[in-house]
Design a protein around this motif. Structure first.
Motif, short mmCIF file in Angstrom:
data_model
loop_
_atom_site.label_atom_id
_atom_site.label_comp_id
_atom_site.label_asym_id
_atom_site.label_seq_id
_atom_site.Cartn_x
_atom_site.Cartn_y
_atom_site.Cartn_z
N ASP A 133 0.84 -1.20 0.00
CA ASP A 133 0.00 0.00 0.00
C ASP A 133 0.87 1.24 0.00
O ASP A 133 0.55 2.24 -0.65
N GLU A 134 1.97 1.16 0.73
CA GLU A 134 2.92 2.28 0.77
C GLU A 134 4.31 1.72 1.01
O GLU A 134 4.51 0.89 1.91
N LEU A 135 5.27 2.15 0.18
CA LEU A 135 6.66 1.70 0.29
C LEU A 135 7.52 2.90 0.65
O LEU A 135 7.65 3.85 -0.13
N ASN A 136 8.12 2.85 1.85
CA ASN A 136 8.97 3.93 2.34
C ASN A 136 10.43 3.50 2.24
O ASN A 136 10.81 2.44 2.75
N LEU A 137 11.23 4.31 1.59
CA LEU A 137 12.65 4.03 1.42
C LEU A 137 13.46 4.75 2.49
O LEU A 137 12.99 5.73 3.09
N PRO A 138 14.69 4.29 2.77
CA PRO A 138 15.52 4.95 3.79
C PRO A 138 15.82 6.41 3.48
O PRO A 138 16.13 7.18 4.40
N ASP A 139 15.77 6.83 2.19
CA ASP A 139 16.05 8.24 1.87
C ASP A 139 14.80 9.10 1.93
O ASP A 139 14.73 10.17 1.30
#
Length: 325
Positions: A133-139
């Motif tokens: 649903d939501e993909l959060n990257l380290p940056d």
């Protein structure tokens, strides 16, 4: 004084005893001299014979010593040669054992690497199709409505709300890295292989922006709204050429092109697997291998599963896809 008259004998009578005595003495003297000469010659001859016997004895002894010395040298040389032969056999045996151990270790390492690569590919294949649903990257980059289209050694290709993007593992969360069994060495090898085989596109499509566009709070008037884009008809072209063959296994040069996101998949084995992803409007070249009997069956599929082109060891598909320049 009385005169004594000498009796005069005849000359032949007076001389006879004297001559006989003299002759006899001469004979005796000659006999003695002859006897002494014979004795001296005999002694000299015996001395020479003794000396010759001693010389012959010395020669025989010398020959025996030479023979014994030659036999001793031959025995010593034979012993040295046997020792050298034994040392060579021991060295050859140790070298053979070392080579066998190295070969066994190399086979174990190759088998471990093969199993590791197979496990990594299976993990990537299993990860394809995963949705977020939501993909959060380290940056701090965020994507919504994400679906994984492809996963390889270098990263994953996703489709999100505003387009599609390929993200390397170095920019992905550690959870996804573990799920795909990220291996930096495999990523480096695949990167080097791709850098050798991929030809830069002549007209590359503009990459979709990863930053979500702001949506206006109010809809635009109908006359200012941009017209809807026409749906792109997926087209692709696949070309396979055999470049070499070894022990029945063929080395294949594959050239793929598509106007949409696609992937080259092998259906030679019981379980199909993805070999390479193909970005839109980009010609991709790479090498792969057939099975041990020389058979291969490659397909070019769009991300929705539509077959764009395929080739096998028996025949080509005959599909008319996009032009491959």
């Amino acid at each position: 004084m009385t005169n004594i008259k000498k009796r005069h004998l005849p000359s032949n009578q007076s001389r006879f005893p004297m001559n006989w005595l003299r002759n006899t003495s001469y004979i005796i003297l000659f006999t003695l001299l002859a006897s002494s000469c014979d004795d001296s010659k005999k002694a000299e001859r015996e001395a020479q014979e003794l000396k010759e016997e001693e010389r012959q004895l010395v020669l025989r002894r010398h020959k025996e010593l030479e023979k014994e010395r030659a036999e001793a040298q031959a025995q010593a040389q034979l012993k040295i040669e046997r020792e050298k032969e034994l040392a060579a056999k021991i060295l050859a045996f140790e070298l053979e054992q070392k080579q066998a151990e190295e070969r066994k270790a190399a086979e174990k390492a190759a088998e471990f690497a093969r199993l590791k690569e197979h496990s990594r590919r299976e993990a990537c294949r299993a990860f394809v199709g995963t949705e977020f649903d939501e993909l959060n990257l380290p940056d701090d980059t965020s994507y919504t409505n994400v679906k994984v289209l492809d996963a390889d050694a270098q990263g994953i290709t996703i489709r999100h709300q505003h387009g599609a993007r390929t993200i390397p593992y170095s920019k992905l969360p550690s959870k996804i890295q573990r799920a795909c069994k990220y291996d930096p060495e495999a990523a480096l090898l695949e990167f080097e292989e791709n850098s050798k085989n991929i030809t830069p596109p002549q007209n590359s499509a503009r990459k979709p922006s990863s930053t979500p566009k702001k949506v206006a709070s109010k809809p635009l008037p109908p006359e200012t709204q941009s017209p809807k884009k026409k749906a792109v008809s997926p087209r692709g072209n696949l070309k396979v050429r055999v470049v070499s063959s070894s022990n029945g296994r063929k080395r294949l040069k594959v050239t793929a092109y598509s106007n949409v996101y696609a992937e080259v998949r092998s259906r030679t084995y019981a379980t199909p697997f993805t070999i390479r992803s193909v970005p839109p409007n980009t010609k991709v070249e790479f090498h792969t291998y057939s099975d041990t009997s020389g058979r291969y069956n490659l397909q070019l599929l769009s991300t929705r599963g539509q077959q764009l082109d395929n080739e096998s060891y028996l025949r080509k598909s005959g599909l008319k896809g996009a032009r491959l320049d």
